[in-house]
Design a protein around this motif. Structure first.
Motif, mmCIF file in Angstrom:
data_model
loop_
_atom_site.group_PDB
_atom_site.id
_atom_site.type_symbol
_atom_site.label_atom_id
_atom_site.label_comp_id
_atom_site.label_asym_id
_atom_site.label_seq_id
_atom_site.Cartn_x
_atom_site.Cartn_y
_atom_site.Cartn_z
ATOM 1 N N GLU A 236 0.847 -1.177 0.000
ATOM 2 C CA GLU A 236 0.000 0.000 0.000
ATOM 3 C C GLU A 236 0.887 1.233 0.000
ATOM 4 O OE1 GLU A 236 -3.713 1.908 2.498
ATOM 5 O OE2 GLU A 236 -3.103 -0.163 2.850
ATOM 6 N N GLY A 237 0.606 2.118 -0.919
ATOM 7 C CA GLY A 237 1.358 3.361 -1.040
ATOM 8 C C GLY A 237 0.439 4.552 -0.883
ATOM 9 N N ARG A 238 0.952 5.731 -1.159
ATOM 10 C CA ARG A 238 0.142 6.941 -1.009
ATOM 11 C C ARG A 238 -1.014 6.995 -2.014
ATOM 12 N NH1 ARG A 238 4.848 11.060 -2.830
ATOM 13 N NH2 ARG A 238 5.720 9.570 -4.272
ATOM 14 N N ASN A 239 -0.897 6.234 -3.126
ATOM 15 C CA ASN A 239 -1.970 6.211 -4.127
ATOM 16 C C ASN A 239 -2.884 5.003 -3.976
ATOM 17 O OD1 ASN A 239 -0.952 8.545 -5.265
ATOM 18 N ND2 ASN A 239 0.370 7.427 -6.674
ATOM 19 N N GLY A 240 -2.746 4.241 -2.896
ATOM 20 C CA GLY A 240 -3.599 3.084 -2.666
ATOM 21 C C GLY A 240 -2.822 1.784 -2.758
ATOM 22 N N TRP B 116 -1.180 -1.510 -4.386
ATOM 23 C CA TRP B 116 -0.509 -1.809 -5.651
ATOM 24 C C TRP B 116 -0.113 -3.287 -5.661
ATOM 25 C CZ3 TRP B 116 4.320 -3.822 -5.041
ATOM 26 C CH2 TRP B 116 4.997 -3.535 -3.858
#
Length: 129
Positions: free
Chosen positions: A17-21, A23
């Motif tokens: 999970e990253g800052r954009n959701g 992955w």
């Protein structure tokens, strides 16, 4: 860029999970079918993984981008496929033509054609050595 070869390894799926959701990334190793075959690790991201449904032994053509990034003075190169087309529905059986297993020192059977054990003719060049 495009490349055709046989998928020889499907590496484990990675996700996080990253800052954009959320992955996910899947890496594969493909071996080209040239006189001097090359093994190339490439990755696919997101829903392209499910759409491509790549399995070991399949002959595929990938369309990809190559990008290098610097981190702490070292450069890292990534091959990211954005399209994969299967050349046939059936996996290729057997080993690639120029297969060599470093672990077992297994080589393909030698061609028994007379004169085949001679090295290829070296082209003439103008190099001083």
């Amino acid at each position: 860029m495009e490349l055709t070869g046989i998928v020889i390894k499907v590496l484990p799926l990675q996700s996080g999970e990253g800052r954009n959701g959320i992955w996910k990334k899947q890496e594969y190793v493909i071996e080209t079918e040239e006189q001097y075959p090359k093994k190339i690790c490439f990755s696919m991201w997101g829903e392209r993984i499910d759409n491509a449904n790549i399995k070991e032994g399949e002959q595929i053509t990938i369309s990809f981008d190559v990008e290098s990034r610097e981190y702490e003075g070292k450069w890292y190169t990534q091959v990211t496929a954005w399209k994969a087309v299967k050349m046939s529905n059936q996996p290729v059986t057997g080993k690639p033509k120029h297969y060599y297993n470093m672990d077992t020192a297994e080589t393909p059977p030698k061609d028994e054609t007379p004169g085949n054990d001679l090295p290829p003719e070296a082209p003439e060049d103008d190099l001083p050595f």
